[in-house]
Enzyme design. Structure first.
Site, PDB file in Angstrom:
ATOM      1  CE  LYS A  11      -3.990  -2.243   2.213  1.00 33.83           C
ATOM      2  NZ  LYS A  11      -4.987  -2.183   3.328  1.00 33.83           N
ATOM      3  CE1 TYR A  51      -9.475  -3.190   0.578  1.00 35.04           C
ATOM      4  CE2 TYR A  51      -8.389  -1.315  -0.464  1.00 35.04           C
ATOM      5  CZ  TYR A  51      -8.324  -2.464   0.318  1.00 35.04           C
ATOM      6  OH  TYR A  51      -7.123  -2.893   0.821  1.00 35.04           O
ATOM      7  CG  PHE A  59     -13.287   1.930   6.992  1.00 35.69           C
ATOM      8  CD1 PHE A  59     -12.826   1.331   5.838  1.00 35.69           C
ATOM      9  CD2 PHE A  59     -13.945   1.137   7.932  1.00 35.69           C
ATOM     10  CE1 PHE A  59     -13.008  -0.028   5.594  1.00 35.69           C
ATOM     11  CE2 PHE A  59     -14.136  -0.230   7.705  1.00 35.69           C
ATOM     12  CZ  PHE A  59     -13.662  -0.804   6.524  1.00 35.69           C
ATOM     13  NE  ARG A  87      -6.524 -12.108   5.672  1.00 36.78           N
ATOM     14  CZ  ARG A  87      -7.253 -10.990   5.531  1.00 36.78           C
ATOM     15  NH1 ARG A  87      -7.174 -10.273   4.401  1.00 36.78           N
ATOM     16  NH2 ARG A  87      -8.029 -10.569   6.492  1.00 36.78           N
ATOM     17  CB  THR A  93      -7.334  -5.363   9.983  1.00 36.97           C
ATOM     18  OG1 THR A  93      -7.826  -6.539   9.351  1.00 36.97           O
ATOM     19  CG2 THR A  93      -7.679  -4.137   9.154  1.00 36.97           C
ATOM     20  NE  ARG A 104      -2.484  -5.468   7.245  1.00 41.31           N
ATOM     21  CZ  ARG A 104      -3.639  -6.031   6.871  1.00 41.31           C
ATOM     22  NH1 ARG A 104      -4.178  -6.986   7.604  1.00 41.31           N
ATOM     23  NH2 ARG A 104      -4.236  -5.638   5.753  1.00 41.31           N
TER      24      ARG A 104
HETATM   25  P1  ATP Z   1      -7.188  -5.865   3.255  1.00 40.38           P
HETATM   26  O1  ATP Z   1      -8.563  -6.119   2.660  1.00 40.38           O
HETATM   27  O2  ATP Z   1      -6.625  -4.510   2.869  1.00 40.38           O
HETATM   28  O3  ATP Z   1      -6.253  -7.003   3.028  1.00 40.38           O
HETATM   29  P2  ATP Z   1      -8.171  -6.708   5.810  1.00 40.38           P
HETATM   30  O4  ATP Z   1      -8.834  -7.813   5.059  1.00 40.38           O
HETATM   31  O5  ATP Z   1      -7.279  -7.068   6.947  1.00 40.38           O
HETATM   32  O6  ATP Z   1      -7.333  -5.786   4.845  1.00 40.38           O
HETATM   33  P3  ATP Z   1     -10.683  -5.300   5.747  1.00 40.38           P
HETATM   34  O7  ATP Z   1     -11.674  -5.429   6.842  1.00 40.38           O
HETATM   35  O8  ATP Z   1     -10.938  -5.997   4.448  1.00 40.38           O
HETATM   36  O9  ATP Z   1      -9.253  -5.688   6.342  1.00 40.38           O
HETATM   37  O10 ATP Z   1     -10.492  -3.736   5.476  1.00 40.38           O
HETATM   38  C1  ATP Z   1      -9.889  -3.310   4.261  1.00 40.38           C
HETATM   39  C2  ATP Z   1      -8.960  -2.165   4.576  1.00 40.38           C
HETATM   40  O11 ATP Z   1      -9.731  -1.049   5.007  1.00 40.38           O
HETATM   41  C3  ATP Z   1      -7.972  -2.400   5.726  1.00 40.38           C
HETATM   42  O12 ATP Z   1      -6.814  -3.094   5.368  1.00 40.38           O
HETATM   43  C4  ATP Z   1      -7.645  -0.984   6.118  1.00 40.38           C
HETATM   44  O13 ATP Z   1      -6.710  -0.384   5.207  1.00 40.38           O
HETATM   45  C5  ATP Z   1      -8.999  -0.302   5.973  1.00 40.38           C
HETATM   46  N1  ATP Z   1      -9.762  -0.338   7.221  1.00 40.38           N
HETATM   47  C6  ATP Z   1     -10.383  -1.403   7.786  1.00 40.38           C
HETATM   48  N2  ATP Z   1     -11.001  -1.077   8.928  1.00 40.38           N
HETATM   49  C7  ATP Z   1     -10.767   0.248   9.106  1.00 40.38           C
HETATM   50  C8  ATP Z   1     -11.134   1.211  10.090  1.00 40.38           C
HETATM   51  N3  ATP Z   1     -11.873   0.862  11.144  1.00 40.38           N
HETATM   52  N4  ATP Z   1     -10.700   2.479   9.927  1.00 40.38           N
HETATM   53  C9  ATP Z   1      -9.960   2.852   8.871  1.00 40.38           C
HETATM   54  N5  ATP Z   1      -9.590   2.001   7.888  1.00 40.38           N
HETATM   55  C10 ATP Z   1      -9.974   0.720   8.002  1.00 40.38           C
HETATM   56 MG    MG Z   2     -10.019  -7.474   3.324  1.00 41.97          MG
END
Ligand code: ATP
Ligand code: MG
Length: 140
Positions: A11, A51, A59, A87, A93, A104
């Site tokens: 990212k 996304y 968010f 993962r 996350t 991370r």
């Molecule tokens: P990714 O999809 O990026 O691999 P992830 O699967 O761990 O991450 P998701 O729940 O899919 O997490 O969220 C996608 C992305 O949105 C996160 O990686 C982060 O960049 C952002 N994100 C998630 N939750 C929050 C939050 N509460 N506030 C701000 N940004 C968030």
């Molecule tokens: Mg995700």
């Protein structure tokens, strides 16, 4: 377990701090192979589509702004159980909850600027890979 592929994004917070090589070393040390890789600057439309599952989340707007704030590195990673393995390598996350040694934990700035994306299922991995790569650009 079978060899599989997953989709990864380094990212903008990580490319800005010049961490591409150190993140790639984490993948390789854990046995994943980078079988496709391309640096790109995502458009707003690409980030919104990628996304799209989070469109209704509070968010979402900030996430799209962040993901288009600088270059990313789009990748296909291959290896045993690659989706789950990646993962684990990425960590939680929210970096505050990530295990020691994960990408991370070591590199993420916060829950949004968390350095890497990784597919969360084999089905989503196939969709995400096809969104960004032509089959002939993936060399296993
Ligand atoms: P990714 O999809 O990026 O691999 P992830 O699967 O761990 O991450 P998701 O729940 O899919 O997490 O969220 C996608 C992305 O949105 C996160 O990686 C982060 O960049 C952002 N994100 C998630 N939750 C929050 C939050 N509460 N506030 C701000 N940004 C968030
Ligand atoms: Mg995700």
């Amino acid at each position: 377990m079978a060899t599989e592929r997953t989709f990864s994004i380094i990212k903008p917070d990580a490319t800005r701090r010049n961490l591409t090589g150190r993140i790639n070393a984490k993948f390789e040390e854990a046995g994943l192979r980078i079988v496709a890789q391309r640096r790109a600057h995502l458009t707003q439309a690409q980030a919104e589509a990628f996304y799209g599952v989070h469109r209704e989340r509070p968010f979402f707007g900030g996430l799209v702004t962040f993901m288009t704030s600088g270059p990313v590195v789009l990748q296909v990673l291959e290896g045993e159980d690659a989706v789950a393995a990646n993962r684990r390598i990425m960590g939680a996350t929210n970096p505050a909850n990530a295990e020691p040694g994960t990408i991370r934990k070591e590199f993420a700035e916060d829950i949004e600027a968390n350095s890497v994306h990784g597919s969360d299922s084999a089905e989503n991995a196939a969709t995400e890979i096809a969104f960004f790569f032509k089959p002939e650009d993936i060399v296993g």
